[in-house]
Design a protein around this motif. Sequence first.
Motif, PDB file in Angstrom:
ATOM      1  N   UNK A  93       0.802  -1.235   0.000  1.00 47.80           N
ATOM      2  CA  UNK A  93       0.000   0.000   0.000  1.00 47.80           C
ATOM      3  C   UNK A  93       0.833   1.283   0.000  1.00 47.80           C
ATOM      4  N   UNK A  94       2.127   1.178   0.383  1.00 50.40           N
ATOM      5  CA  UNK A  94       2.978   2.362   0.472  1.00 50.40           C
ATOM      6  C   UNK A  94       3.941   2.500  -0.702  1.00 50.40           C
ATOM      7  N   UNK A  95       3.873   1.601  -1.674  1.00 47.25           N
ATOM      8  CA  UNK A  95       4.858   1.609  -2.753  1.00 47.25           C
ATOM      9  C   UNK A  95       4.715   2.812  -3.678  1.00 47.25           C
ATOM     10  N   UNK A  96       3.501   3.336  -3.826  1.00 48.61           N
ATOM     11  CA  UNK A  96       3.334   4.540  -4.637  1.00 48.61           C
ATOM     12  C   UNK A  96       4.087   5.703  -4.002  1.00 48.61           C
ATOM     13  N   UNK A  97       3.964   5.846  -2.685  1.00 46.18           N
ATOM     14  CA  UNK A  97       4.696   6.903  -1.979  1.00 46.18           C
ATOM     15  C   UNK A  97       6.203   6.703  -2.113  1.00 46.18           C
ATOM     16  N   UNK A  98       6.636   5.442  -2.047  1.00 43.84           N
ATOM     17  CA  UNK A  98       8.066   5.160  -2.154  1.00 43.84           C
ATOM     18  C   UNK A  98       8.611   5.542  -3.523  1.00 43.84           C
ATOM     19  N   UNK A  99       7.834   5.291  -4.558  1.00 43.40           N
ATOM     20  CA  UNK A  99       8.273   5.688  -5.907  1.00 43.40           C
ATOM     21  C   UNK A  99       8.285   7.203  -6.056  1.00 43.40           C
ATOM     22  N   UNK A 100       7.288   7.877  -5.481  1.00 48.50           N
ATOM     23  CA  UNK A 100       7.250   9.338  -5.551  1.00 48.50           C
ATOM     24  C   UNK A 100       8.431   9.961  -4.814  1.00 48.50           C
ATOM     25  N   UNK A 101       8.854   9.340  -3.720  1.00 45.65           N
ATOM     26  CA  UNK A 101       9.965   9.879  -2.933  1.00 45.65           C
ATOM     27  C   UNK A 101      11.277   9.868  -3.713  1.00 45.65           C
ATOM     28  N   UNK A 102      11.355   9.042  -4.753  1.00 45.78           N
ATOM     29  CA  UNK A 102      12.591   8.976  -5.545  1.00 45.78           C
ATOM     30  C   UNK A 102      12.894  10.304  -6.237  1.00 45.78           C
ATOM     31  N   UNK A 103      11.877  11.155  -6.404  1.00 46.43           N
ATOM     32  CA  UNK A 103      12.099  12.460  -7.029  1.00 46.43           C
ATOM     33  C   UNK A 103      13.002  13.341  -6.169  1.00 46.43           C
ATOM     34  N   UNK A 104      13.038  13.059  -4.873  1.00 45.55           N
ATOM     35  CA  UNK A 104      13.957  13.761  -3.962  1.00 45.55           C
ATOM     36  C   UNK A 104      14.862  12.721  -3.337  1.00 45.55           C
ATOM     37  N   UNK A 105      16.065  12.535  -3.865  1.00 47.15           N
ATOM     38  CA  UNK A 105      16.936  11.468  -3.375  1.00 47.15           C
ATOM     39  C   UNK A 105      17.146  11.471  -1.865  1.00 47.15           C
ATOM     40  N   UNK A 106      17.132  12.637  -1.248  1.00 47.89           N
ATOM     41  CA  UNK A 106      17.352  12.681   0.199  1.00 47.89           C
ATOM     42  C   UNK A 106      16.247  11.966   0.975  1.00 47.89           C
ATOM     43  N   UNK A 107      15.099  11.725   0.317  1.00 45.46           N
ATOM     44  CA  UNK A 107      13.978  11.030   0.953  1.00 45.46           C
ATOM     45  C   UNK A 107      13.803   9.597   0.450  1.00 45.46           C
ATOM     46  N   UNK A 108      14.499   9.228  -0.623  1.00 46.69           N
ATOM     47  CA  UNK A 108      14.290   7.927  -1.268  1.00 46.69           C
ATOM     48  C   UNK A 108      14.762   6.783  -0.386  1.00 46.69           C
ATOM     49  N   UNK A 109      14.261   5.590  -0.670  1.00 45.77           N
ATOM     50  CA  UNK A 109      14.681   4.401   0.075  1.00 45.77           C
ATOM     51  C   UNK A 109      16.131   4.042  -0.196  1.00 45.77           C
ATOM     52  N   UNK A 110      16.517   4.111  -1.480  1.00 51.67           N
ATOM     53  CA  UNK A 110      17.854   3.714  -1.898  1.00 51.67           C
ATOM     54  C   UNK A 110      18.543   4.895  -2.569  1.00 51.67           C
ATOM     55  N   UNK A 111      19.808   5.102  -2.232  1.00 46.69           N
ATOM     56  CA  UNK A 111      20.613   6.156  -2.846  1.00 46.69           C
ATOM     57  C   UNK A 111      21.447   5.565  -3.974  1.00 46.69           C
ATOM     58  N   UNK A 112      21.402   6.197  -5.149  1.00 48.00           N
ATOM     59  CA  UNK A 112      22.196   5.801  -6.309  1.00 48.00           C
ATOM     60  C   UNK A 112      23.159   6.942  -6.622  1.00 48.00           C
ATOM     61  N   UNK A 113      24.446   6.695  -6.478  1.00 50.35           N
ATOM     62  CA  UNK A 113      25.427   7.757  -6.671  1.00 50.35           C
ATOM     63  C   UNK A 113      26.345   7.400  -7.841  1.00 50.35           C
ATOM     64  N   UNK A 114      26.504   8.364  -8.759  1.00 53.56           N
ATOM     65  CA  UNK A 114      27.450   8.243  -9.853  1.00 53.56           C
ATOM     66  C   UNK A 114      28.588   9.225  -9.590  1.00 53.56           C
ATOM     67  N   UNK A 115      29.806   8.702  -9.544  1.00 53.08           N
ATOM     68  CA  UNK A 115      30.985   9.542  -9.336  1.00 53.08           C
ATOM     69  C   UNK A 115      32.068   9.159 -10.335  1.00 53.08           C
ATOM     70  N   UNK A 116      33.019  10.073 -10.544  1.00 49.89           N
ATOM     71  CA  UNK A 116      34.131   9.812 -11.441  1.00 49.89           C
ATOM     72  C   UNK A 116      35.444  10.013 -10.689  1.00 49.89           C
ATOM     73  N   UNK A 117      36.432   9.200 -11.046  1.00 52.46           N
ATOM     74  CA  UNK A 117      37.755   9.346 -10.450  1.00 52.46           C
ATOM     75  C   UNK A 117      38.403  10.628 -10.970  1.00 52.46           C
ATOM     76  N   UNK A 118      38.842  11.467 -10.054  1.00 53.61           N
ATOM     77  CA  UNK A 118      39.478  12.718 -10.440  1.00 53.61           C
ATOM     78  C   UNK A 118      40.974  12.534 -10.661  1.00 53.61           C
TER      79      UNK A 118
END
Length: 245
Positions: A220-245
């Motif tokens: 019942x809460x999965x719609x909210x969980x998907x909507x939260x992905x629009x703000x990563x600070x609130x999302x369930x899982x963090x996906x980070x892309x970084x490059x070696x400097x």
Amino acid sequence: MNTTAPPRRGGLRDFYEDPAVPVASGAPRSLRQARMLAAALGTAGTAPRTVLDIGCGDGSAAATAAPLLTGHRIVGVDWSQDALQRARSRLSYAIRGELGDTGLPFRDASVDAVLFSEVVEHLVDPDAALDEIRRILRPGGHLMLSTPNLAAWYNRGLLLAGVQPVFSEVSLRAIHGRPGREVVGHLRLYTARALREFVAAAGFEVVRLAGAPFHGVPRPLRVLDRLACARPSLASILLLHARKT
């Protein structure tokens, strides 16, 4: 809630050798992460890239990414022989390696990209792990890291209510004080801000931070969980892309 798990023989290595221990946060996370990596690498053309899936587990995340990375070489890496045996049914290349004292079996600056999915939260020494990943990446090489979010939208409410946050662990033997039924062995958890600062301090340039849903959220809460992905600070899982400097 107090859900008791079967007794463990020893420490963390025995815990992670157990095939029943969950190894990923679900296909939606793997797919979003794979799309980010595919966009970064581009088409293989005449110069296929080498992508390591470090801590590949059973190979399911790399197998999800493979159709989006056609022409690139994906290599699964894990220290668990049991995990590698399962991964070899999904991947063409799966080798043993670990982020410990011996280091990974790759030369300096020899790898184009690293998938680091649901691993950093399990590590005793995450700083040394990022140092080793930086060592094997070529200049400008890509790091795709995913990890549960300590500050996920529901964890904020749970903490206000005095409840242990989801994803956090106080024992390898049982669940104590938080929702859920699976002991997953998390040692460290990150907020979006902490993850950015941690990766940048290790010598990477953070390119993008995105969010992904968690398959364990009640239906019942999965719609909210998907909507939260629009703000990563609130999302369930963090996906980070970084490059070696």
